[in-house]
Design a protein around this motif. Structure first.
Motif, PDB file in Angstrom:
ATOM      1  N   CYS A   1       0.691  -1.099   0.031  1.00  0.00           N
ATOM      2  CA  CYS A   1      -0.162  -0.006   0.085  1.00  0.00           C
ATOM      3  C   CYS A   1       0.829   1.166   0.050  1.00  0.00           C
ATOM      4  O   CYS A   1       1.605   1.387   0.962  1.00  0.00           O
ATOM      5  CB  CYS A   1      -0.752   0.059   1.177  1.00  0.00           C
ATOM      6  SG  CYS A   1      -1.692   1.466   1.372  1.00  0.00           S
TER       7      CYS A   1
ATOM      8  N   CYS B   1      -0.232   3.592   3.467  1.00  0.00           N
ATOM      9  CA  CYS B   1       0.300   3.026   4.970  1.00  0.00           C
ATOM     10  C   CYS B   1       1.377   2.300   4.916  1.00  0.00           C
ATOM     11  O   CYS B   1       1.914   1.875   5.925  1.00  0.00           O
ATOM     12  CB  CYS B   1      -0.953   2.674   5.756  1.00  0.00           C
ATOM     13  SG  CYS B   1      -1.356   0.931   4.982  1.00  0.00           S
TER      14      CYS B   1
ATOM     15  N   CYS C   1      -6.233  -1.876  -0.257  1.00  0.00           N
ATOM     16  CA  CYS C   1      -5.670  -2.100   0.995  1.00  0.00           C
ATOM     17  C   CYS C   1      -6.822  -2.124   2.076  1.00  0.00           C
ATOM     18  O   CYS C   1      -7.772  -1.247   2.114  1.00  0.00           O
ATOM     19  CB  CYS C   1      -4.736  -0.750   1.389  1.00  0.00           C
ATOM     20  SG  CYS C   1      -4.106  -0.892   3.173  1.00  0.00           S
TER      21      CYS C   1
ATOM     22  N   HIS D   1      -6.743  -1.309   5.264  1.00  0.00           N
ATOM     23  CA  HIS D   1      -6.804  -0.352   6.102  1.00  0.00           C
ATOM     24  C   HIS D   1      -7.182   1.033   5.708  1.00  0.00           C
ATOM     25  O   HIS D   1      -7.847   1.802   6.522  1.00  0.00           O
ATOM     26  CB  HIS D   1      -5.153   0.120   6.736  1.00  0.00           C
ATOM     27  CG  HIS D   1      -4.700  -1.210   7.108  1.00  0.00           C
ATOM     28  ND1 HIS D   1      -5.164  -2.071   8.433  1.00  0.00           N
ATOM     29  CD2 HIS D   1      -3.496  -2.091   6.801  1.00  0.00           C
ATOM     30  CE1 HIS D   1      -4.133  -3.043   8.371  1.00  0.00           C
ATOM     31  NE2 HIS D   1      -3.272  -3.046   7.576  1.00  0.00           N
ATOM     32  N   ASP D   2      -6.931   1.242   4.276  1.00  0.00           N
ATOM     33  CA  ASP D   2      -7.283   2.877   4.190  1.00  0.00           C
ATOM     34  C   ASP D   2      -7.857   2.733   2.583  1.00  0.00           C
ATOM     35  O   ASP D   2      -8.314   3.798   2.062  1.00  0.00           O
ATOM     36  CB  ASP D   2      -6.135   3.664   4.035  1.00  0.00           C
ATOM     37  CG  ASP D   2      -5.004   2.825   3.384  1.00  0.00           C
ATOM     38  OD1 ASP D   2      -5.081   2.201   2.581  1.00  0.00           O
ATOM     39  OD2 ASP D   2      -3.871   3.253   3.976  1.00  0.00           O
TER      40      ASP D   2
HETATM   41 ZN   LIG Z   1      -2.821   1.232   3.261  1.00  0.00          ZN
END
Ligand SMILES: [Zn+2]
Length: 221
Positions: free
Chosen positions: A129, A132, A149, A151-152
């Motif tokens: 990613c 991050c 990703c 997470h984001d």
């Molecule tokens: Zn990420």
């Protein structure tokens, strides 16, 4: 315990290093970090290194080794792990001579052995990613949604370091430069253990712990 961790790119040195730090009282010494630190502090060694880099050259082995030895001598504890250093036989020989002089000779070299095809699979399947820094793998560590990703929600990319041509180049350098380092240590007084590292990180870590336990049993310190 004074440890050197060797292995090809993609052999899992970084992962195993983190696990060692979590399990033992050790300090992680990376030549890249130490070089950056000396330069940013503007120390004598840092300035010398900067001079070589400004003129577009490589920082010579002797200077890198001098920095590493200084970092080792400055440690409050006696235990450390060198990760991916020494990179060449010359660095290894210089390091040994300097550590012998300061009474801090290496205890053990752990050589992570991974088949080339496993390394290619690991590295060519790696996706990162850009936002991050999370790392995934097309087969062994998939994100919840393909190419995205967890997470984001950022789109995953293949880093340049993980592209086939770059991996091939890094493997070539490894075979030419770093493999002889393993042979150098096999002919030295430092104990060398080959660690089969084709499997998952947990299994490899367990094998390393077993080796270190056997070593401390046979030592009087
Ligand atoms: Zn990420």
């Amino acid at each position: 315990m004074r440890i050197v961790l060797l292995g090809a790119p993609g052999a899992g040195k970084g992962t195993q290093c983190k696990r060692l730090l979590a399990a033992y009282t050790l300090v992680h010494l990376s030549s890249g970090d130490i070089l950056r630190q000396e330069r940013s502090e503007g120390s004598d060694l840092g300035k010398k290194a900067q001079g070589y880099m400004d003129s577009g050259g490589l920082v010579p082995d002797e200077l890198i080794v001098e920095m590493m030895v200084k970092a080792i001598e400055d440690l409050a504890t006696d235990g450390f792990v060198l990760d991916g250093f020494p990179r060449t036989v010359n660095q290894g020989a210089e390091l040994d001579a300097a550590l012998a002089a300061s009474g801090k000779a290496l205890d053990v070299v752990l050589n992570l052995e991974v088949r080339d095809d496993v390394i290619y699979d690991r590295m060519s399947g790696r996706r990162s990613c850009p936002k991050c820094g999370a790392v995934y793998h097309l087969i062994s560590l998939k994100p919840q949604v393909e190419g995205i990703c967890d997470h984001d929600g950022e789109g995953l990319i293949q880093r340049r370091d993980d592209q086939l041509e770059v991996v091939e180049k890094r493997m070539e350098t490894y075979h030419q430069q770093t493999k002889p380092v393993v042979e150098y240590y096999q002919n030295s007084a430092v104990r060398v253990f080959d660690v089969q590292a084709n499997g998952d990180a947990e299994t490899v870590h367990a094998e390393i712990r077993e080796i270190l336990a056997r070593m401390s049993d046979s030592q009087t310190v």
